[in-house]
Design a protein around this motif. Structure first.
Motif, PDB file in Angstrom:
ATOM      1  N   TYR A   1       0.833  -1.205   0.000  1.00 30.39           N
ATOM      2  CA  TYR A   1       0.000   0.000   0.000  1.00 30.39           C
ATOM      3  C   TYR A   1       0.868   1.255   0.000  1.00 30.39           C
ATOM      4  CZ  TYR A   1      -3.731   3.235   1.368  1.00 30.39           C
ATOM      5  OH  TYR A   1      -4.624   4.269   1.403  1.00 30.39           O
TER       6      TYR A   1
ATOM      7  N   LEU B   1      -6.448  -4.768  -1.058  1.00 30.31           N
ATOM      8  CA  LEU B   1      -6.020  -3.771  -2.038  1.00 30.31           C
ATOM      9  C   LEU B   1      -7.108  -3.518  -3.079  1.00 30.31           C
ATOM     10  CD1 LEU B   1      -2.298  -4.750  -2.670  1.00 30.31           C
ATOM     11  CD2 LEU B   1      -3.153  -2.720  -1.507  1.00 30.31           C
TER      12      LEU B   1
ATOM     13  N   TYR C   1      -4.210   0.648  -6.836  1.00 29.97           N
ATOM     14  CA  TYR C   1      -4.566  -0.385  -5.859  1.00 29.97           C
ATOM     15  C   TYR C   1      -5.502  -1.416  -6.480  1.00 29.97           C
ATOM     16  CZ  TYR C   1      -2.528   2.669  -2.359  1.00 29.97           C
ATOM     17  OH  TYR C   1      -1.668   3.445  -1.645  1.00 29.97           O
TER      18      TYR C   1
END
Length: 150
Positions: A21, A72, A127
């Motif tokens: 992340y 994610l 993401y």
């Protein structure tokens, strides 16, 4: 894989979601900085390479890839569907108000004022793309998985 191994892989995947992340966020910010300055951004390449290495390692264990990929992907979907809520949620993450990520240094701030970590990477779909890749790699038949994982 035995039950203990699957649990360990799931924990490893969840733990790996944190650096994936933040490294993805750092890469997006470095790319933006390079674009604004109309200059090369070698740190962006390093961050993207770090993400690629982590993702490659996770694809070896399908359970780890799922454990990292699902959060994610969820973050990416939240940024795509409700940006306000995603930014509010990102503002609660560690280092959101600390003034810098542990691996950044120098006089340039790591984030724009009021921009929590993950905002740029979330808004650009990084993401969602990374998470979807991890989830799809975990769902592939065993014969199509990476050579290291078999």
């Amino acid at each position: 894989m035995k039950r203990g191994g699957q649990l360990l892989a799931a924990v490893a995947g969840l733990v790996a979601a944190i650096p994936v992340y933040y490294l993805t966020d750092a890469a997006a910010r470095a790319l933006r900085g390079g674009t604004v300055a109309f200059a090369p951004a070698p740190s962006a390449l390093a961050y993207v390479a770090g993400v690629a290495v982590l993702v490659r390692l996770l694809t070896v264990w399908p359970v780890a890839a799922l454990a990292c990929g699902v959060p994610l992907t969820a973050a990416g979907v939240l940024f795509a569907l409700d940006l306000g809520s995603a930014v509010d949620l990102a503002a609660t993450l560690p280092w959101a108000r600390a003034g810098g990520l542990p691996w950044t240094s120098g006089p340039v701030p790591w984030a724009e004022p009021g921009e929590p970590p993950g905002t740029l990477a979330g808004m650009t779909g990084l993401y969602a793309l990374t998470g979807a890749f991890l989830v799809l790699s975990a769902l592939l038949p065993a014969r199509r998985r990476p050579l290291l994982g078999g």
